[in-house]
Design an enzyme around this catalytic site. Structure first.
Site, PDB file in Angstrom:
ATOM      1  N   ARG A  33       0.753  -0.967  -0.087  1.00  0.00           N
ATOM      2  CA  ARG A  33       0.676  -0.285  -0.447  1.00  0.00           C
ATOM      3  C   ARG A  33       1.673   0.825  -0.224  1.00  0.00           C
ATOM      4  O   ARG A  33       1.834   1.947   1.023  1.00  0.00           O
ATOM      5  CB  ARG A  33      -0.786  -0.225   1.425  1.00  0.00           C
ATOM      6  CG  ARG A  33      -2.040  -1.052   0.931  1.00  0.00           C
ATOM      7  CD  ARG A  33      -2.886  -0.750   0.166  1.00  0.00           C
ATOM      8  NE  ARG A  33      -3.639   0.510   0.559  1.00  0.00           N
ATOM      9  CZ  ARG A  33      -4.907   0.722   0.923  1.00  0.00           C
ATOM     10  NH1 ARG A  33      -5.531  -0.370   1.396  1.00  0.00           N
ATOM     11  NH2 ARG A  33      -5.844   2.135   0.938  1.00  0.00           N
ATOM     12  N   ARG A  57      -3.756   3.769  -2.905  1.00  0.00           N
ATOM     13  CA  ARG A  57      -5.520   4.168  -2.969  1.00  0.00           C
ATOM     14  C   ARG A  57      -5.911   5.419  -2.463  1.00  0.00           C
ATOM     15  O   ARG A  57      -4.812   6.287  -1.263  1.00  0.00           O
ATOM     16  CB  ARG A  57      -6.235   3.457  -1.879  1.00  0.00           C
ATOM     17  CG  ARG A  57      -6.469   1.510  -2.358  1.00  0.00           C
ATOM     18  CD  ARG A  57      -7.621   1.981  -3.010  1.00  0.00           C
ATOM     19  NE  ARG A  57      -7.391   0.770  -2.768  1.00  0.00           N
ATOM     20  CZ  ARG A  57      -7.594  -0.187  -3.426  1.00  0.00           C
ATOM     21  NH1 ARG A  57      -6.893   0.073  -5.053  1.00  0.00           N
ATOM     22  NH2 ARG A  57      -7.214  -1.497  -4.426  1.00  0.00           N
ATOM     23  N   LYS A 142     -12.023  -6.656 -10.056  1.00  0.00           N
ATOM     24  CA  LYS A 142     -11.620  -6.639  -8.720  1.00  0.00           C
ATOM     25  C   LYS A 142     -13.147  -6.276  -8.243  1.00  0.00           C
ATOM     26  O   LYS A 142     -12.468  -4.423  -8.470  1.00  0.00           O
ATOM     27  CB  LYS A 142     -10.050  -6.044  -7.467  1.00  0.00           C
ATOM     28  CG  LYS A 142      -9.959  -6.419  -6.428  1.00  0.00           C
ATOM     29  CD  LYS A 142      -9.176  -4.631  -5.478  1.00  0.00           C
ATOM     30  CE  LYS A 142      -8.905  -5.444  -3.747  1.00  0.00           C
ATOM     31  NZ  LYS A 142      -8.571  -4.586  -3.331  1.00  0.00           N
ATOM     32  N   SER A 239     -18.344 -17.179  19.129  1.00  0.00           N
ATOM     33  CA  SER A 239     -19.290 -18.512  19.919  1.00  0.00           C
ATOM     34  C   SER A 239     -17.674 -19.663  19.720  1.00  0.00           C
ATOM     35  O   SER A 239     -17.099 -19.213  18.772  1.00  0.00           O
ATOM     36  CB  SER A 239     -20.009 -19.177  18.637  1.00  0.00           C
ATOM     37  OG  SER A 239     -19.824 -20.311  18.411  1.00  0.00           O
ATOM     38  N   LYS A 289     -34.393 -20.328  17.144  1.00  0.00           N
ATOM     39  CA  LYS A 289     -34.285 -22.271  17.389  1.00  0.00           C
ATOM     40  C   LYS A 289     -35.819 -22.407  17.186  1.00  0.00           C
ATOM     41  O   LYS A 289     -35.222 -23.091  16.016  1.00  0.00           O
ATOM     42  CB  LYS A 289     -33.999 -22.693  18.822  1.00  0.00           C
ATOM     43  CG  LYS A 289     -32.202 -22.702  19.196  1.00  0.00           C
ATOM     44  CD  LYS A 289     -31.769 -22.779  19.615  1.00  0.00           C
ATOM     45  CE  LYS A 289     -30.761 -23.969  20.371  1.00  0.00           C
ATOM     46  NZ  LYS A 289     -30.066 -23.859  21.695  1.00  0.00           N
ATOM     47  N   ASN A 310     -32.412 -27.146  16.384  1.00  0.00           N
ATOM     48  CA  ASN A 310     -30.418 -26.533  16.809  1.00  0.00           C
ATOM     49  C   ASN A 310     -29.798 -26.978  15.694  1.00  0.00           C
ATOM     50  O   ASN A 310     -28.587 -26.559  15.769  1.00  0.00           O
ATOM     51  CB  ASN A 310     -30.416 -27.128  18.291  1.00  0.00           C
ATOM     52  CG  ASN A 310     -28.972 -28.257  17.957  1.00  0.00           C
ATOM     53  OD1 ASN A 310     -29.988 -28.981  17.265  1.00  0.00           O
ATOM     54  ND2 ASN A 310     -28.654 -28.191  18.839  1.00  0.00           N
ATOM     55  N   GLN A 467     -24.397 -33.286  16.344  1.00  0.00           N
ATOM     56  CA  GLN A 467     -24.626 -32.589  15.121  1.00  0.00           C
ATOM     57  C   GLN A 467     -23.542 -32.784  14.223  1.00  0.00           C
ATOM     58  O   GLN A 467     -23.785 -33.184  12.701  1.00  0.00           O
ATOM     59  CB  GLN A 467     -23.544 -30.768  15.089  1.00  0.00           C
ATOM     60  CG  GLN A 467     -24.867 -30.032  15.881  1.00  0.00           C
ATOM     61  CD  GLN A 467     -24.827 -29.025  15.895  1.00  0.00           C
ATOM     62  OE1 GLN A 467     -23.602 -28.072  16.702  1.00  0.00           O
ATOM     63  NE2 GLN A 467     -25.835 -28.049  16.164  1.00  0.00           N
TER      64      GLN A 467
HETATM   65  P1  NAP Z   1     -34.202 -18.463  25.738  1.00  0.00           P
HETATM   66  O1  NAP Z   1     -35.363 -18.815  25.002  1.00  0.00           O
HETATM   67  O2  NAP Z   1     -33.940 -16.217  25.177  1.00  0.00           O
HETATM   68  O3  NAP Z   1     -34.772 -18.465  26.908  1.00  0.00           O
HETATM   69  C1  NAP Z   1     -34.508 -17.128  27.965  1.00  0.00           C
HETATM   70  C2  NAP Z   1     -34.905 -17.895  29.753  1.00  0.00           C
HETATM   71  O4  NAP Z   1     -33.551 -17.416  30.761  1.00  0.00           O
HETATM   72  C3  NAP Z   1     -36.380 -17.673  29.365  1.00  0.00           C
HETATM   73  O5  NAP Z   1     -37.213 -19.023  30.482  1.00  0.00           O
HETATM   74  C4  NAP Z   1     -36.085 -16.592  30.330  1.00  0.00           C
HETATM   75  O6  NAP Z   1     -36.909 -15.710  31.259  1.00  0.00           O
HETATM   76  C5  NAP Z   1     -34.540 -16.669  31.218  1.00  0.00           C
HETATM   77  N1  NAP Z   1     -34.245 -15.154  32.077  1.00  0.00           N
HETATM   78  C6  NAP Z   1     -33.820 -14.616  31.329  1.00  0.00           C
HETATM   79  N2  NAP Z   1     -32.909 -13.788  31.980  1.00  0.00           N
HETATM   80  C7  NAP Z   1     -33.558 -14.000  32.478  1.00  0.00           C
HETATM   81  C8  NAP Z   1     -33.525 -13.099  34.436  1.00  0.00           C
HETATM   82  N3  NAP Z   1     -33.041 -11.425  34.301  1.00  0.00           N
HETATM   83  N4  NAP Z   1     -34.153 -13.810  35.875  1.00  0.00           N
HETATM   84  C9  NAP Z   1     -34.024 -15.137  35.132  1.00  0.00           C
HETATM   85  N5  NAP Z   1     -34.758 -15.612  34.465  1.00  0.00           N
HETATM   86  C10 NAP Z   1     -33.815 -14.704  33.003  1.00  0.00           C
HETATM   87  O7  NAP Z   1     -32.917 -18.979  25.779  1.00  0.00           O
HETATM   88  P2  NAP Z   1     -32.447 -20.656  25.515  1.00  0.00           P
HETATM   89  O8  NAP Z   1     -31.980 -21.207  24.226  1.00  0.00           O
HETATM   90  O9  NAP Z   1     -33.655 -21.402  26.258  1.00  0.00           O
HETATM   91  O10 NAP Z   1     -30.927 -20.216  26.653  1.00  0.00           O
HETATM   92  C11 NAP Z   1     -30.858 -19.841  27.337  1.00  0.00           C
HETATM   93  C12 NAP Z   1     -29.328 -20.429  28.016  1.00  0.00           C
HETATM   94  O11 NAP Z   1     -29.111 -21.730  27.354  1.00  0.00           O
HETATM   95  C13 NAP Z   1     -28.362 -19.376  27.095  1.00  0.00           C
HETATM   96  O12 NAP Z   1     -27.862 -18.786  27.858  1.00  0.00           O
HETATM   97  C14 NAP Z   1     -27.891 -20.286  26.408  1.00  0.00           C
HETATM   98  O13 NAP Z   1     -25.838 -19.725  25.785  1.00  0.00           O
HETATM   99  C15 NAP Z   1     -27.346 -22.095  27.389  1.00  0.00           C
HETATM  100  N6  NAP Z   1     -27.779 -22.835  26.048  1.00  0.00           N
HETATM  101  C16 NAP Z   1     -26.627 -23.594  26.486  1.00  0.00           C
HETATM  102  C17 NAP Z   1     -26.613 -24.882  25.412  1.00  0.00           C
HETATM  103  C18 NAP Z   1     -25.525 -25.671  25.484  1.00  0.00           C
HETATM  104  O14 NAP Z   1     -25.754 -26.176  24.167  1.00  0.00           O
HETATM  105  N7  NAP Z   1     -24.985 -25.505  26.776  1.00  0.00           N
HETATM  106  C19 NAP Z   1     -27.348 -25.221  24.628  1.00  0.00           C
HETATM  107  C20 NAP Z   1     -28.396 -24.735  24.059  1.00  0.00           C
HETATM  108  C21 NAP Z   1     -28.691 -23.144  25.302  1.00  0.00           C
HETATM  109  P3  NAP Z   1     -38.533 -15.268  30.597  1.00  0.00           P
HETATM  110  O15 NAP Z   1     -39.354 -16.434  30.102  1.00  0.00           O
HETATM  111  O16 NAP Z   1     -39.328 -14.729  32.003  1.00  0.00           O
HETATM  112  O17 NAP Z   1     -38.348 -14.840  29.685  1.00  0.00           O
END
Ligand code: NAP
Length: 479
Positions: A33, A57, A142, A239, A289, A310, A467
């Protein structure tokens, strides 16, 4: 020729540039450059042992050249006269300036370039720019754009395929974080090269990957037969899945690559995904999801019962959805405890909770679901025939296994439940990004109290192994 990597070098002085060039042993080509260098000494710079692309450039094309347009073009002319391997001149420099270089180019290969730092134009406009450049008869076209959306990349892939059909050498990709997939995949469609920086801090364009990042995608080994996988979600930047899968593909010599698909509009992504034969499958994470299910042709019965997908795979043009979260969760839990007839409490009622709850019921666990929004816990409880309640009820429940499926804990140090309530077996679906075993504060506190702890990282790895079986036909050990 294996996929070419061009390292772009820009520094303030000729000496610094020469020392940077010496570090580019992994590059096939080096882009110099000139616009970064104060008083560039072309004669000494052109002594580099690798092929060089000379670029100078102007500011309107994302560069730094401080002088007049006449001075800028004069330097490019000088590079051609000195026999540079490649010289890059922008389409915006005008027909006359480009024609003047073509007349004297000799062995130098001329690249005529077009950049858009704001967007990726529609297919019609891209095609017109491509034709305008081709009419000037350069050695390489390009066209570099900016991706505001993951689907912008697919328009660029189509353009590269068109150039390949017409046997026209092209350098083309999208800049920006959402353009990352095009920087990795450009050469599988026929792109001439991809750019990389010596390190992330030395990137000379938005979204440019470092050479190490490019290597982590096994870039040199990708070809037209590579099957493209990735993680669809928003956000997906942090991720661990690309690193985990790509290193396994390298070890097992499998022609797959796993990328990040940061998409807001799932339907638009899936429509583009379907049309590209190299794109083969994707994992799905928050928040897509459930929504993704309506864009698939077929959803496996278990995933339907869970109500979330998923994993998606394209088989003979048909897009099929699965849920491997429950497989991963059960395998991680069963390594540490039995489930049958155990009193299990899940907190949370989102996608993860649905999958884990399905697994617990299918193993004969005695299940209660507690959630902040009680109606959501009630919905799952109705379909699985189990108890439900609000989070406060945890203090009144005697349990053997507690599983956190809320997103509390994603921020380091957050606790989803009162520490005093921890006992027996505690599992966290959430995993720490900083702890090597993925243990969150919840799990560390549980261990301090003598509990058995089950990490979300294990769940993640085991669901990913499932997966890998769906995508490659072979279960790859990832842990
Ligand atoms: P989601 O569908 O967004 O659900 C989130 C859940 O967390 C809901 O039940 C929500 O309650 C609750 N929540 C959020 N903030 C809260 C707070 N401040 N106090 C109390 N409850 C709260 O998410 P998801 O897909 O189920 O995933 C949940 C977690 O699991 C994520 O952190 C994800 O990283 C993890 N996960 C891990 C894997 C793994 O392979 N290890 C796989 C999948 C997911 P409300 O219904 O009241 O909003």
């Amino acid at each position: 020729m294996a996929n070419r990597i061009c390292i772009s070098v820009g520094a303030e002085t000729n000496e610094k540039v020469i020392s940077e060039i010496k570090k580019c042993s992994n590059a096939d080509i080096i882009e110099l450059r000139l616009d970064y260098i104060k008083n560039p000494n072309l004669k000494s710079l052109l002594k580099a042992k690798k092929p060089l692309i000379i670029t100078n450039r102007k500011k309107s094309e994302g560069g730094f050249f401080p002088g007049s347009e006449k001075e800028r073009l004069k330097l490019l002319k000088e590079a051609v006269k000195l026999g540079a391997d490649y010289v890059d001149i922008e389409l915006s420099s005008g027909k006359k300036a480009i024609g003047d270089l073509i007349k004297i180019k000799g062995k130098t290969k001329l690249i005529v370039s077009w950049h858009n730092f704001k967007e990726t134009p529609d297919a019609g406009k891209l095609s017109r720019i491509y034709s305008d450049i081709k009419k000037l008869n350069p050695d390489l076209v390009k066209i570099v754009t900016y991706a505001n959306n993951i689907t912008d990349n697919f328009r660029v892939f189509k353009l590269i395929k068109k150039a390949k059909r017409e046997r026209t050498e092209i350098i083309s990709f999208c800049m920006g974080e959402k353009g990352e997939i095009s920087r990795v995949l450009t050469t599988i469609y026929g792109g001439f090269l991809t750019f990389a920086a010596l390190s992330k801090e030395k990137a000379t364009a938005p979204g440019q990957l470092s050479i190490d990042e490019l290597d982590s995608y096994n870039f040199k080994h990708l070809d037209s037969k590579t099957k493209v996988l990735g993680l669809l979600g928003n956000p997906v930047k942090h991720s661990r899945m690309p690193a985990i899968f790509n290193s396994a593909f390298r070890k097992n010599r499998m022609n797959y690559v796993y990328l990040r698909f940061p998409a807001e509009d799932v339907g638009q992504f899936v429509r583009n995904f379907r049309k590209d034969d190299n794109f083969y499958g994707f994992g799905i994470t928050i928040p897509h999801k459930e929504e993704v299910m309506k864009y698939l042709d077929y959803v496996d019965l278990t995933a339907k019962k869970i109500g979330a997908v998923n994993t998606a795979v394209k088989r003979k043009g048909i897009l099929i959805g699965y849920n491997t979260d429950y497989v991963g969760a059960m395998k991680a839990l069963e390594e540490k405890t039995e489930i049958k007839n155990r009193k299990v409490v899940i907190i949370g009622a989102g996608g993860a909770a649905k999958a884990v709850a399905y697994g617990i019921k299918s193993r004969g666990g005695n299940l209660t679901i507690l959630n902040r929004t009680v109606s959501k816990a009630e919905e799952i409880a109705k379909s699985l025939k189990c108890r439900f309640g609000g989070l406060d009820e945890l203090r009144n429940i005697d349990y053997d296994i507690l599983i956190n499926c809320t997103s509390v804990g994603l921020k380091e140090g957050e606790m989803p439940v009162d520490t005093a309530l921890l006992k027996n077996v505690v599992m966290d679906a959430v995993y720490s990004k900083t702890d090597k075993d993925g243990k969150t504060k919840l799990l560390k506190e549980a261990e301090k109290r003598g509990c058995v702890a089950v990490s979300g990282l294990k769940m993640l790895i085991y669901q990913a192994e499932e997966q890998s079986r769906i995508w490659t036909g072979k279960r790859i050990l990832l842990g």
